[in-house]
Design a protein around this motif. Structure first.
Motif, PDB file in Angstrom:
ATOM      1  N   LEU A 167     -10.153   0.759  -4.610  1.00  0.00           N
ATOM      2  CA  LEU A 167      -9.164   0.098  -3.756  1.00  0.00           C
ATOM      3  C   LEU A 167      -9.670  -0.028  -2.327  1.00  0.00           C
ATOM      4  N   LEU A 227      -1.265   6.646  -4.439  1.00  0.00           N
ATOM      5  CA  LEU A 227      -2.456   7.081  -3.704  1.00  0.00           C
ATOM      6  C   LEU A 227      -2.154   7.369  -2.235  1.00  0.00           C
ATOM      7  N   LEU A 262       0.827  -1.206   0.000  1.00  0.00           N
ATOM      8  CA  LEU A 262       0.000   0.000   0.000  1.00  0.00           C
ATOM      9  C   LEU A 262       0.864   1.260   0.000  1.00  0.00           C
ATOM     10  N   VAL A 311      -5.460  -5.966  -7.355  1.00  0.00           N
ATOM     11  CA  VAL A 311      -4.566  -5.112  -8.146  1.00  0.00           C
ATOM     12  C   VAL A 311      -5.340  -4.266  -9.156  1.00  0.00           C
ATOM     13  N   ASP A 360       3.651   1.760  -1.335  1.00  0.00           N
ATOM     14  CA  ASP A 360       4.267   2.007  -2.645  1.00  0.00           C
ATOM     15  C   ASP A 360       3.297   2.590  -3.666  1.00  0.00           C
ATOM     16  N   LEU A 361       2.008   2.638  -3.330  1.00  0.00           N
ATOM     17  CA  LEU A 361       1.027   3.201  -4.254  1.00  0.00           C
ATOM     18  C   LEU A 361       1.049   4.731  -4.192  1.00  0.00           C
ATOM     19  N   SER A 411      -1.113   4.845   4.286  1.00  0.00           N
ATOM     20  CA  SER A 411      -1.244   3.403   4.039  1.00  0.00           C
ATOM     21  C   SER A 411      -1.394   2.617   5.334  1.00  0.00           C
ATOM     22  N   ALA A 424      -6.670  -1.386  -7.255  1.00  0.00           N
ATOM     23  CA  ALA A 424      -5.630  -0.412  -6.920  1.00  0.00           C
ATOM     24  C   ALA A 424      -5.310   0.486  -8.111  1.00  0.00           C
ATOM     25  N   ASN A 425      -5.343  -0.078  -9.300  1.00  0.00           N
ATOM     26  CA  ASN A 425      -5.067   0.711 -10.514  1.00  0.00           C
ATOM     27  C   ASN A 425      -6.237   1.604 -10.903  1.00  0.00           C
TER      28      ASN A 425
END
Length: 420
Positions: free
Chosen positions: A320, A250, A245, A310, A247-248, A264, A313-314
């Protein structure tokens, strides 16, 4: 629930909440330890995986001890051992000392589940409801531990946070030892024996082997397999989830009041809190429908969630958060369903042994999931990781379908074992 049911459940809830306070605060620390000890995800994943594996390795002897001596003393020893080991973690100057502390934590933590679940299974009359409350309490610890750590880490170092986490276990021990209850009232009410030292317990290696063979001749072998698959899914999904999380884009760090906050970590704590609702719903569900149907449906949902993670998340923040919330809910809703399956396919006098085997599967063999996740994320992508765990859930759903078919032909979920 009568008074004994409530007190037994309260005692187990204390132990369960404390266990999970420690268990899922480790992934919060993993993000920090990667930098603090200059190590890789694969290597640290192996260390954390080994500590989780010891929970499983110690589960079987813990189950035998629970059958012979009762659960109360084992739960107290577990709580004190976890407190001491986190004290070591808090002062670890090197990765080697950190490893020792984590391994000792795993050994102490291994005492809880076989003892606590055997206590509920034998000590309560309304077993499904007790499992529901017990599971919900676990998720209070699951959510509060990481949230507590995430908030404090914005103000103090990780060592201070680890030291403060010694306190919950000491408080839980003091409160729990003041409670009085009958550990065998539920089994007695259902016509089973008391499952204590005077029962039909394995007293030497030959008896242990014979008891184990009897246990695995029926449907419990398939229940054991679902435990392995659940453990793999659970560890692979949650051990590095805060790192995934983080590394996103967002969830880039946010600065407020001259402090850096990691969104996160709060999302992670929130989805774990939803797991408490899932545990309650799962426990109530198995009081109302066949446990085999619940296994089939629960694992099918977990497979679908892993496949969707995934892409969600995208797709953006809202998708997400929705899928992450479903992951937290469903991954923990399946736990009381698994526990009821163990109870349904085993006899009362062997509950400690059966839960010992079950948690050897979930925490011992399943701990490979933490190492697997570390290796996959070191050499590949989160998409590959979630595809792997979706496969684990899909196989578990097929096992649930097999149990459902077998029970439909046998006419009882536990014809392969003498129920209590």
């Amino acid at each position: 629930m009568d008074r004994n049911d409530r007190v037994v459940t309260a005692f187990a809830m204390l132990g369960h909440a404390t266990f999970h306070t420690y268990e899922l605060v480790l992934p919060i620390f993993v993000v920090i330890w990667l930098e603090a000890f200059s190590t890789t995800a694969a290597f640290l994943g192996a260390i954390v995986g080994a500590s989780y594996a010891l929970i499983g390795i110690g589960a079987l002897p813990s189950g035998l001890l629970a059958d012979r001596f009762g659960s109360r003393r084992l739960v107290a020893a577990c709580l004190l051992g976890m407190a001491a080991s986190f004290g070591i973690v808090s002062v670890a100057p090197t990765l080697a000392v950190l490893t020792i502390g984590l391994l000792l934590w795993g050994l102490a933590a291994s005492l809880y589940h076989p003892a606590g679940l055997a206590l509920i299974s034998r000590g309560t009359k309304e077993r499904g409801t007790a499992f529901a409350y017990h599971g919900a309490a676990g998720n209070v610890g699951v959510a509060i531990g990481p949230l507590f750590a995430a908030v404090l880490l914005a103000f103090v170092g990780w060592r201070a946070v680890a030291a403060l986490l010694v306190v919950p276990a000491l408080v839980a021990t003091a409160v729990g030892l003041r409670l009085t209850f009958d550990e065998t009232a539920g089994a007695a009410a259902r016509g089973g024996d008391d499952g204590t030292a005077d029962g039909d317990q394995p007293r030497d290696l030959a008896a242990f082997v014979a008891s184990s063979k009897r246990l695995f001749t029926g449907g419990f072998a398939l229940v054991f397999l679902t435990g392995i698959l659940y453990g793999l899914y659970y560890r692979a999904a949650f051990t590095f989830l805060p790192d995934i999380l983080a590394d996103l884009p967002l969830f880039d760090p946010v600065t407020a009041f001259d402090r850096a906050f990691e969104p996160s970590q709060y999302v992670y704590s929130g989805l774990l809190l939803l797991g408490g609702v899932g545990q309650y719903v799962g426990g109530k569900l198995v009081d109302r429908i066949r446990v085999e149907t619940a296994l089939l449906g629960g694992y099918a949902v977990l497979a679908a969630i892993a496949i969707a993670f995934v892409p969600a998340a995208n797709a953006g923040l809202v998708p997400l958060l929705a899928v992450a919330g479903l992951l937290g809910f469903a991954a923990f809703a399946i736990a009381p369903i698994n526990q009821e399956a163990v109870s349904a396919y085993t006899a009362a006098e062997s509950r400690g042994l059966s839960f010992g085997y079950s948690y050897t599967a979930i925490f011992g063999v399943g701990a490979v999931g933490a190492s697997l996740a570390g290796v996959v994320l070191t050499h590949s992508t989160p998409a590959v990781l979630f595809a792997v765990i979706a496969g684990c859930a899909a196989i578990a759903a097929l096992v649930g379908a097999s149990l459902r078919s077998r029970s439909a032909h046998a006419g009882s979920p536990a014809d392969a074992a003498s129920d209590d």
